[in-house]
Write a protein that holds these residues in place. Sequence first.
Motif, PDB file in Angstrom:
ATOM      1  N   MET A   1      36.396  45.306  46.004  1.00  0.00           N
ATOM      2  CA  MET A   1      37.288  44.765  44.675  1.00  0.00           C
ATOM      3  C   MET A   1      38.627  45.223  44.766  1.00  0.00           C
ATOM      4  SD  MET A   1      36.638  44.620  40.800  1.00  0.00           S
ATOM      5  CE  MET A   1      35.157  43.380  40.890  1.00  0.00           C
ATOM      6  N   LYS A   2      39.556  44.440  44.748  1.00  0.00           N
ATOM      7  CA  LYS A   2      41.073  44.864  44.314  1.00  0.00           C
ATOM      8  C   LYS A   2      41.771  44.035  43.444  1.00  0.00           C
ATOM      9  CE  LYS A   2      42.979  41.890  48.009  1.00  0.00           C
ATOM     10  NZ  LYS A   2      43.540  41.888  49.285  1.00  0.00           N
ATOM     11  N   ILE A   3      42.794  44.744  42.854  1.00  0.00           N
ATOM     12  CA  ILE A   3      43.581  43.991  41.740  1.00  0.00           C
ATOM     13  C   ILE A   3      44.938  43.656  42.488  1.00  0.00           C
ATOM     14  CG2 ILE A   3      44.801  44.338  39.515  1.00  0.00           C
ATOM     15  CD1 ILE A   3      42.359  46.094  38.837  1.00  0.00           C
ATOM     16  N   VAL A   4      45.559  42.494  42.307  1.00  0.00           N
ATOM     17  CA  VAL A   4      46.752  42.306  42.664  1.00  0.00           C
ATOM     18  C   VAL A   4      47.877  41.970  41.725  1.00  0.00           C
ATOM     19  CG1 VAL A   4      48.187  41.016  44.403  1.00  0.00           C
ATOM     20  CG2 VAL A   4      45.683  41.355  44.786  1.00  0.00           C
ATOM     21  N   ALA A   5      49.060  42.574  41.773  1.00  0.00           N
ATOM     22  CA  ALA A   5      49.806  42.332  40.708  1.00  0.00           C
ATOM     23  C   ALA A   5      50.999  41.233  41.052  1.00  0.00           C
ATOM     24  CB  ALA A   5      50.418  43.636  40.171  1.00  0.00           C
ATOM     25  N   PHE A   6      51.418  40.610  40.110  1.00  0.00           N
ATOM     26  CA  PHE A   6      52.408  39.603  40.348  1.00  0.00           C
ATOM     27  C   PHE A   6      53.512  39.936  39.103  1.00  0.00           C
ATOM     28  CE2 PHE A   6      48.423  38.096  42.058  1.00  0.00           C
ATOM     29  CZ  PHE A   6      49.032  37.448  43.365  1.00  0.00           C
ATOM     30  N   LYS A   7      54.725  39.558  39.262  1.00  0.00           N
ATOM     31  CA  LYS A   7      55.548  39.436  38.218  1.00  0.00           C
ATOM     32  C   LYS A   7      56.140  38.121  37.614  1.00  0.00           C
ATOM     33  CE  LYS A   7      59.654  39.792  41.145  1.00  0.00           C
ATOM     34  NZ  LYS A   7      60.906  40.665  41.622  1.00  0.00           N
ATOM     35  N   ASP A   8      55.241  37.068  37.727  1.00  0.00           N
ATOM     36  CA  ASP A   8      55.556  35.801  37.270  1.00  0.00           C
ATOM     37  C   ASP A   8      54.119  35.107  36.836  1.00  0.00           C
ATOM     38  OD1 ASP A   8      54.775  33.393  39.740  1.00  0.00           O
ATOM     39  OD2 ASP A   8      54.776  35.406  40.273  1.00  0.00           O
ATOM     40  N   PRO A   9      54.212  34.180  35.806  1.00  0.00           N
ATOM     41  CA  PRO A   9      52.858  33.631  35.151  1.00  0.00           C
ATOM     42  C   PRO A   9      52.401  32.479  36.073  1.00  0.00           C
ATOM     43  CG  PRO A   9      55.004  32.620  34.300  1.00  0.00           C
ATOM     44  CD  PRO A   9      55.349  33.806  35.048  1.00  0.00           C
ATOM     45  N   ASP A  10      53.001  32.129  37.324  1.00  0.00           N
ATOM     46  CA  ASP A  10      52.579  31.479  38.292  1.00  0.00           C
ATOM     47  C   ASP A  10      51.538  32.175  39.243  1.00  0.00           C
ATOM     48  OD1 ASP A  10      53.362  28.910  37.128  1.00  0.00           O
ATOM     49  OD2 ASP A  10      55.325  29.221  38.057  1.00  0.00           O
ATOM     50  N   TYR A  11      51.631  33.529  39.310  1.00  0.00           N
ATOM     51  CA  TYR A  11      51.093  34.386  40.459  1.00  0.00           C
ATOM     52  C   TYR A  11      51.581  34.017  41.810  1.00  0.00           C
ATOM     53  CZ  TYR A  11      47.860  35.108  36.346  1.00  0.00           C
ATOM     54  OH  TYR A  11      47.560  35.609  35.070  1.00  0.00           O
ATOM     55  N   SER A  12      52.910  34.003  41.875  1.00  0.00           N
ATOM     56  CA  SER A  12      53.526  33.468  43.329  1.00  0.00           C
ATOM     57  C   SER A  12      54.287  34.801  43.749  1.00  0.00           C
ATOM     58  CB  SER A  12      54.057  32.340  43.242  1.00  0.00           C
ATOM     59  OG  SER A  12      55.239  32.593  42.315  1.00  0.00           O
ATOM     60  N   SER A  13      54.945  35.594  42.897  1.00  0.00           N
ATOM     61  CA  SER A  13      55.896  36.881  43.247  1.00  0.00           C
ATOM     62  C   SER A  13      54.769  38.107  43.112  1.00  0.00           C
ATOM     63  CB  SER A  13      56.833  36.967  42.301  1.00  0.00           C
ATOM     64  OG  SER A  13      57.704  35.883  42.263  1.00  0.00           O
ATOM     65  N   ARG A  14      54.453  38.154  44.210  1.00  0.00           N
ATOM     66  CA  ARG A  14      53.584  39.654  44.393  1.00  0.00           C
ATOM     67  C   ARG A  14      54.384  40.933  44.405  1.00  0.00           C
ATOM     68  NH1 ARG A  14      48.601  39.710  48.399  1.00  0.00           N
ATOM     69  NH2 ARG A  14      48.061  41.653  48.604  1.00  0.00           N
ATOM     70  N   VAL A  15      53.896  41.749  43.578  1.00  0.00           N
ATOM     71  CA  VAL A  15      54.364  43.229  43.299  1.00  0.00           C
ATOM     72  C   VAL A  15      53.641  44.112  44.060  1.00  0.00           C
ATOM     73  CG1 VAL A  15      54.929  44.706  41.804  1.00  0.00           C
ATOM     74  CG2 VAL A  15      55.187  42.559  41.007  1.00  0.00           C
ATOM     75  N   GLY A  16      52.420  44.366  44.276  1.00  0.00           N
ATOM     76  CA  GLY A  16      51.472  45.250  44.960  1.00  0.00           C
ATOM     77  C   GLY A  16      50.132  45.014  44.696  1.00  0.00           C
ATOM     78  N   TYR A  18      45.876  47.147  44.338  1.00  0.00           N
ATOM     79  CA  TYR A  18      45.098  48.244  44.434  1.00  0.00           C
ATOM     80  C   TYR A  18      43.960  47.929  44.692  1.00  0.00           C
ATOM     81  CZ  TYR A  18      42.869  52.641  43.011  1.00  0.00           C
ATOM     82  OH  TYR A  18      42.440  54.041  42.867  1.00  0.00           O
ATOM     83  N   ASP A  19      43.229  48.623  45.660  1.00  0.00           N
ATOM     84  CA  ASP A  19      41.992  48.927  46.232  1.00  0.00           C
ATOM     85  C   ASP A  19      41.165  49.525  45.520  1.00  0.00           C
ATOM     86  OD1 ASP A  19      41.754  46.552  48.559  1.00  0.00           O
ATOM     87  OD2 ASP A  19      43.534  47.785  48.956  1.00  0.00           O
ATOM     88  N   LEU A  20      39.896  49.305  44.814  1.00  0.00           N
ATOM     89  CA  LEU A  20      38.925  50.322  44.333  1.00  0.00           C
ATOM     90  C   LEU A  20      38.409  51.130  45.063  1.00  0.00           C
ATOM     91  CD1 LEU A  20      39.762  48.220  41.777  1.00  0.00           C
ATOM     92  CD2 LEU A  20      37.387  48.464  40.940  1.00  0.00           C
ATOM     93  N   PRO A  97      54.799  43.875  31.173  1.00  0.00           N
ATOM     94  CA  PRO A  97      53.795  44.283  32.238  1.00  0.00           C
ATOM     95  C   PRO A  97      53.565  43.206  33.184  1.00  0.00           C
ATOM     96  CG  PRO A  97      52.934  45.053  30.109  1.00  0.00           C
ATOM     97  CD  PRO A  97      53.764  44.179  29.741  1.00  0.00           C
ATOM     98  N   ASN A  98      52.856  43.543  34.521  1.00  0.00           N
ATOM     99  CA  ASN A  98      52.520  42.544  35.498  1.00  0.00           C
ATOM    100  C   ASN A  98      51.442  41.569  35.052  1.00  0.00           C
ATOM    101  OD1 ASN A  98      54.537  43.638  37.316  1.00  0.00           O
ATOM    102  ND2 ASN A  98      53.100  45.107  37.772  1.00  0.00           N
ATOM    103  N   TYR A  99      51.494  40.490  35.796  1.00  0.00           N
ATOM    104  CA  TYR A  99      50.210  39.325  35.879  1.00  0.00           C
ATOM    105  C   TYR A  99      49.390  39.925  36.896  1.00  0.00           C
ATOM    106  CZ  TYR A  99      53.325  36.392  32.746  1.00  0.00           C
ATOM    107  OH  TYR A  99      54.245  36.006  32.047  1.00  0.00           O
ATOM    108  N   LEU A 100      47.935  39.907  36.658  1.00  0.00           N
ATOM    109  CA  LEU A 100      46.992  40.433  37.242  1.00  0.00           C
ATOM    110  C   LEU A 100      46.090  39.359  37.853  1.00  0.00           C
ATOM    111  CD1 LEU A 100      46.365  43.472  35.354  1.00  0.00           C
ATOM    112  CD2 LEU A 100      47.906  43.622  37.330  1.00  0.00           C
ATOM    113  N   ARG A 101      45.657  39.645  39.109  1.00  0.00           N
ATOM    114  CA  ARG A 101      44.283  38.903  39.758  1.00  0.00           C
ATOM    115  C   ARG A 101      43.452  39.734  40.294  1.00  0.00           C
ATOM    116  NH1 ARG A 101      46.586  33.294  42.765  1.00  0.00           N
ATOM    117  NH2 ARG A 101      46.106  32.141  40.982  1.00  0.00           N
ATOM    118  N   VAL A 102      41.970  39.754  39.935  1.00  0.00           N
ATOM    119  CA  VAL A 102      41.081  40.399  40.497  1.00  0.00           C
ATOM    120  C   VAL A 102      40.423  39.703  41.524  1.00  0.00           C
ATOM    121  CG1 VAL A 102      38.942  41.773  39.952  1.00  0.00           C
ATOM    122  CG2 VAL A 102      40.902  41.678  38.154  1.00  0.00           C
ATOM    123  N   TYR A 103      40.385  40.211  42.896  1.00  0.00           N
ATOM    124  CA  TYR A 103      39.723  39.827  43.699  1.00  0.00           C
ATOM    125  C   TYR A 103      38.310  40.512  44.293  1.00  0.00           C
ATOM    126  CZ  TYR A 103      43.669  36.804  44.776  1.00  0.00           C
ATOM    127  OH  TYR A 103      44.774  35.980  44.451  1.00  0.00           O
TER     128      TYR A 103
END
Length: 212
Positions: A1-16, A18-20, A97-103
């Motif tokens: 599982m990993k968490i990906v951070a974005f700086k826009d509400p459309d989740y297009s500008s990736r920040v970084g 983190y892999d658990l 804070p960043n917008y986040l997606r969990v994969y």
Amino acid sequence: MKIVAFKDPDYSSRVGEYDLLVNPETYKVTNEQQYSNADTTIGSSAQSAKFKGSGSGLFEILMFFDGTGMISKDKVDDQIKEVKELIYQYNGDIHEPNYLRVYWGTQSLFQGRLKSWKVNYTMLDMDGSPLRAEATATLVASVSAKKKAIEERKSSSDLTHVRTVLDGDNLPLMCHRIYGDSSYYIKVAQHNNLTNFRALKPGIKISFPPVI
């Protein structure tokens, strides 16, 4: 599982990302609907719940951090700092804070923003430095205004909808699903030239015009 951070509400500008270190055994998803009491008459025997809208969607995961060398050689504090800076800290570019997606693999499980963060230190070294810790992260769902508008437009009653009749369907029930009001069945029957709307054959398609 990993968490990906974005700086826009459309989740297009990736920040970084983190892999658990260890995939969690479970995760929790909570969704709710909000209602208000439509009937507030004094002395009424019961109340009617009127739909207000979708409430908060929550996603909760438990992260494991290890600094004993069995899983990672990095210090627990450094591991926690890395993920916290990504999901919790203030991003100066967007002033929040960043917008986040969990994969999990290639599957997107949830998207939103951090609501709460709690760390439990489960093992300490002789000098008091943490060797193991567990962090509970709770995310609240966040959908961009653009996507929300598109989804609401798709289900809007001012659009023409075409539905396939299934076993057990009847016209008043289908009208209630589309318009929220079963009384439109006569207009829909006329629109589709239905002579017997009480006996709909499964498999036929019915057009539901915009409500005027």
